[in-house]
Motif scaffolding. Structure first.
Motif, short mmCIF file in Angstrom:
data_model
loop_
_atom_site.label_atom_id
_atom_site.label_comp_id
_atom_site.label_asym_id
_atom_site.label_seq_id
_atom_site.Cartn_x
_atom_site.Cartn_y
_atom_site.Cartn_z
N THR A 153 -22.36 -47.32 108.93
CA THR A 153 -21.99 -46.32 109.76
C THR A 153 -21.79 -44.88 109.10
OG1 THR A 153 -21.12 -48.03 111.36
CG2 THR A 153 -20.26 -45.48 111.65
N TRP A 212 -23.68 -35.75 107.13
CA TRP A 212 -23.41 -37.23 107.42
C TRP A 212 -23.69 -37.96 106.30
CZ3 TRP A 212 -21.23 -38.08 112.18
CH2 TRP A 212 -21.25 -37.02 113.16
N GLU A 246 -29.35 -44.60 113.57
CA GLU A 246 -30.31 -44.48 114.49
C GLU A 246 -30.02 -43.43 115.55
OE1 GLU A 246 -28.63 -47.35 113.74
OE2 GLU A 246 -29.91 -48.39 112.41
N GLN A 247 -28.99 -43.08 115.71
CA GLN A 247 -28.60 -42.13 116.60
C GLN A 247 -28.23 -40.78 116.39
OE1 GLN A 247 -25.96 -44.32 119.20
NE2 GLN A 247 -27.11 -45.80 120.20
N ASP A 248 -28.44 -39.68 117.05
CA ASP A 248 -27.94 -38.72 116.87
C ASP A 248 -26.59 -38.19 117.48
OD1 ASP A 248 -30.13 -37.96 115.31
OD2 ASP A 248 -31.18 -37.14 117.03
N GLU A 249 -26.22 -39.02 118.59
CA GLU A 249 -24.90 -38.82 119.49
C GLU A 249 -23.69 -39.31 118.50
OE1 GLU A 249 -23.00 -39.76 123.82
OE2 GLU A 249 -25.08 -40.45 123.21
N SER A 250 -22.77 -38.43 118.33
CA SER A 250 -21.52 -38.85 117.61
C SER A 250 -20.63 -39.21 118.52
CB SER A 250 -21.09 -37.68 116.71
OG SER A 250 -20.83 -36.70 117.64
N ARG A 251 -19.53 -39.81 118.06
CA ARG A 251 -18.31 -40.21 118.85
C ARG A 251 -17.08 -39.74 117.80
NH1 ARG A 251 -17.90 -46.24 120.26
NH2 ARG A 251 -19.06 -46.61 118.01
N ARG A 284 -21.17 -41.75 113.69
CA ARG A 284 -22.54 -42.05 114.60
C ARG A 284 -23.19 -43.15 113.75
NH1 ARG A 284 -27.28 -39.95 112.88
NH2 ARG A 284 -27.03 -38.33 111.34
N THR A 285 -24.06 -43.81 114.36
CA THR A 285 -25.03 -44.93 113.71
C THR A 285 -26.13 -43.93 113.01
OG1 THR A 285 -26.31 -45.30 115.67
CG2 THR A 285 -24.56 -46.69 115.26
#
Length: 271
Positions: A36, A46, A10-15, A7-8
């Motif tokens: 990243t 993280w 700035e974001q909480d959503e992971s891939r 994930r980035t």
């Protein structure tokens, strides 16, 4: 080889999960950088890719190695330069979709799986309704005999009628199916074949082509309901099975089988 979730910052959503080859593809496409974050299972937190020297070296190899790779594929490079910005964007989206498994084949498999799940969820209730309707077909022609046995105080005598025994079997199977007991599917399948064979025989014995057709539809519908893996096939099974048994129950209610089922008697119970 381990898989990684990213994930980035700035974001909480992971891939993910992504393996090394997919991470390398994303890096080459400019979709990830050393900042990243990836989830470190050992630390349970993280961590930037740059802090893991081994992983960083695999995902972001030295420029000299990349240059050599480009020199060995000049033709591919020239084609890439000829692409318009919109085509490059499409290529990046395609790589991301492939990395995440979002391909046409994958979507087709998901649709097929959902169709199977919907068919499986409906099969028990639909087949259970067919069995209950079949029980009615067996019982309704013998209502006068059942009432006579009750008036004479000899209710056990009704078990001499074969159709009553079949109706009890149908009712039990139907009840178990409504409770989602799928283990009775083989019994329901066998009963479907009996409906097909015996029902056609009854229609032939009564010289009634309509009964033969309805029995065939009811038997085929119940059989299909036990083996269908697609929603379209399951709907066809419901139309044939419920429609055929329902119409047979209607005819039984109106005396179409009078004089036939009461002639098939066993001597299981005596007065």
């Amino acid at each position: 080889m381990p898989d990684y979730y990213i994930r980035t910052p700035e974001q909480d959503e992971s891939r993910g999960p992504f393996d090394i080859s997919k991470l390398l593809t994303l890096a080459e496409a400019g979709q990830i950088n050393p900042n990243t974050l990836y989830y470190d299972e050992n630390r349970e937190e993280w961590v930037p890719l740059a802090l893991n020297e081994e992983l960083h070296a695999q995902v972001f190899p030295e420029r000299e190695k990349l240059a050599l790779k480009v020199d060995e594929s000049k033709q591919t490079k020239s084609k890439a330069k000829a692409q318009s910005p919109s085509e490059k964007a499409i290529d990046v989206e395609a790589m991301l979709a492939a990395a995440e498994g979002n391909t046409a084949e994958k979507r087709k498999q998901i649709r097929r799986k959902k169709s199977f799940e919907r068919a499986a969820n409906l099969s028990c209730s639909g087949l259970g309704l067919m069995m209950l309707l079949s029980a009615l077909v067996m019982v309704l022609p013998l209502v006068p005999e059942i009432q006579g046995a009750l008036n004479n105080g000899n209710f056990a005598a009704i078990f001499n009628y074969v159709s009553i025994l079949v109706a009890i079997f149908d009712f039990i199977i139907g009840l178990l199916l409504f409770l989602s007991v799928t283990e009775v599917f083989p019994l329901a399948r066998g009963r479907a074949m009996l409906t097909l064979g015996f029902g056609v025989y009854v229609g032939w014995a009564l010289n009634d082509p309509l009964l033969m057709q309805l029995a065939a539809a009811a038997g085929v519908g119940a059989f299909l309901a036990t083996i269908s893996q697609r929603m379209s096939t399951m709907l066809l099974a419901f139309v044939l099975g419920i429609g055929g048994n329902g119409y047979l129950a209607y005819l039984a209610l109106n005396g179409r089988f009078d004089g036939f089922f009461d002639s098939i008697v066993l001597n299981l119970v005596t007065n």
